[in-house]
Design a protein around this motif. Structure first.
Motif, mmCIF file in Angstrom:
data_model
loop_
_atom_site.group_PDB
_atom_site.id
_atom_site.type_symbol
_atom_site.label_atom_id
_atom_site.label_comp_id
_atom_site.label_asym_id
_atom_site.label_seq_id
_atom_site.Cartn_x
_atom_site.Cartn_y
_atom_site.Cartn_z
ATOM 1 N N LYS A 76 1.746 -5.718 -8.548
ATOM 2 C CA LYS A 76 2.580 -6.214 -7.452
ATOM 3 C C LYS A 76 3.855 -6.873 -7.981
ATOM 4 O O LYS A 76 4.953 -6.629 -7.478
ATOM 5 N N SER A 102 3.829 -6.009 -1.677
ATOM 6 C CA SER A 102 2.987 -5.125 -0.885
ATOM 7 C C SER A 102 2.113 -4.169 -1.692
ATOM 8 O O SER A 102 0.983 -3.895 -1.313
ATOM 9 N N PHE A 103 2.627 -3.649 -2.803
ATOM 10 C CA PHE A 103 1.952 -2.559 -3.516
ATOM 11 C C PHE A 103 1.287 -3.060 -4.795
ATOM 12 O O PHE A 103 1.929 -3.682 -5.625
ATOM 13 N N PRO A 104 -0.021 -2.748 -4.962
ATOM 14 C CA PRO A 104 -0.979 -2.155 -4.013
ATOM 15 C C PRO A 104 -1.636 -3.248 -3.171
ATOM 16 O O PRO A 104 -1.455 -4.429 -3.441
ATOM 17 N N SER A 105 -2.410 -2.843 -2.176
ATOM 18 C CA SER A 105 -3.062 -3.808 -1.288
ATOM 19 C C SER A 105 -4.152 -4.586 -2.031
ATOM 20 O O SER A 105 -5.110 -4.009 -2.529
ATOM 21 N N ASP A 156 0.049 1.668 -0.113
ATOM 22 C CA ASP A 156 -0.550 0.466 -0.704
ATOM 23 C C ASP A 156 -2.071 0.536 -0.625
ATOM 24 O O ASP A 156 -2.778 0.187 -1.575
ATOM 25 N N HIS A 210 0.516 -3.783 5.437
ATOM 26 C CA HIS A 210 0.635 -2.935 4.255
ATOM 27 C C HIS A 210 1.045 -1.527 4.655
ATOM 28 O O HIS A 210 0.736 -1.066 5.764
ATOM 29 N N ARG A 257 6.803 -5.665 1.948
ATOM 30 C CA ARG A 257 5.805 -5.331 2.963
ATOM 31 C C ARG A 257 6.493 -4.757 4.205
ATOM 32 O O ARG A 257 7.706 -4.949 4.404
#
Length: 298
Positions: free
Chosen positions: A69, A95-98, A145, A141, A76
């Protein structure tokens, strides 16, 4: 990007009070307080080895998720025109990854590996998919994500689960310490305070595992069951269950005290935040079991 926005808007279009409640429950099920309670019960009360394995897959996944992240720095979908996001108070950071998705995937994949029961596979699959979809339903998300949260959670969980088996079987503490090297290198790549804090959790766990394994050696109900026949000593079994309840209460209460005390006394500099999370993890993994020994709860 238009495809991803359309997917989020589709989930927004089907919102209703029942689905709102369902997906809020799913997303809350993988947040820190719930995960701490579930792993604490497993490690302190049910099975030390299973708890260690669960922690050894969860903590590195959390560190990796935070590192990615902080490296990618993807925004997001919150605030996107035409999109209303829910429960944004817990949707912090990039946001990436969740994180919710990767944590849920790690937790339930670990349980599948540990127990290998049909009902665990079914429940685990429902929870993994449910938590991921909940992040889309809440609009916090992007689909990519969630998809990568699922992939990273499965892949890294399998890797760290295998690694733990090797380390635990051979008592190879050097190999355990060597796993820290790529995480240390990544500190200089991302240069992130959030990553360093989470790295403290991993260092604390590894040190705690070694200390507990060499010096404390507390038992849980699965090991206790090998020594006593519960079919003939039901009173002993009941006594152990009561003792496990006391263990959890003592453990979670003192862990909370340590967390609050460190929050109060520790300066807000990054090094001290690393130390704070290291101490919290070390106390949970080795300090609490040592307390069980001292108070005759082990």
């Amino acid at each position: 990007m238009n495809v991803q926005i359309n997917i989020l808007k589709f989930f927004q279009s089907i919102r209703n009070p029942i689905l709102n409640a369902l997906f809020l429950i799913l997303t809350i099920s993988t947040e820190t307080p719930v995960i701490v309670i579930l792993t604490a019960i497993m490690y302190w009360c049910i099975s030390k080895k299973y708890g260690q394995k669960l922690l050894f897959t969860l903590i590195p996944n959390i560190v990796i998720n935070t590192g990615i992240k902080e490296f990618v720095k993807a925004p997001r979908p919150i605030g996107t025109e035409g999109l209303e996001s829910l429960r944004v108070s817990t949707a912090t950071g990039y946001s990436f990854p969740s994180g919710h998705t990767q944590t849920a995937t790690t937790f339930w994949t670990s349980l599948m590996i540990i127990f290998r029961k049909k009902w665990v596979y079914i429940l685990g699959l429902i929870m993994i998919l449910g938590v991921g979809v909940s992040r889309l339903y809440l609009g916090v998300h992007w689909p990519i994500d969630v998809i990568c949260g699922w992939i990273f959670g499965i892949v890294f969980t399998i890797i760290f689960s295998k690694l733990f088996d090797i380390v635990d079987k051979n008592k190879d503490y050097k190999l355990l310490l060597l796993t820290l090297i790529p995480f240390i290198i990544f500190i200089f790549i991302v240069k992130s305070e959030s990553y360093i804090k989470m790295f403290g959790l991993l260092v604390g766990f590894i040190l705690g595992y070694i200390i507990e394994d060499k010096f404390i050696k507390f038992n849980t109900i699965d090991e206790y069951n090998k020594e006593i026949s519960f079919s003939t000593k039901t009173d002993t079994k009941k006594g152990y269950i009561v003792k496990s309840v006391y263990r959890f209460i003592v453990g979670i209460f003192t862990l909370l005290l340590v967390f609050l005390k460190l929050n109060y006394i520790m300066p807000k500099y990054v090094l001290f935040k690393f130390i704070k999370y290291l101490i919290i993890s070390l106390y949970a993994v080795a300090g609490v079991p040592a307390l069980f020994k001292i108070t005759k709860l082990a």
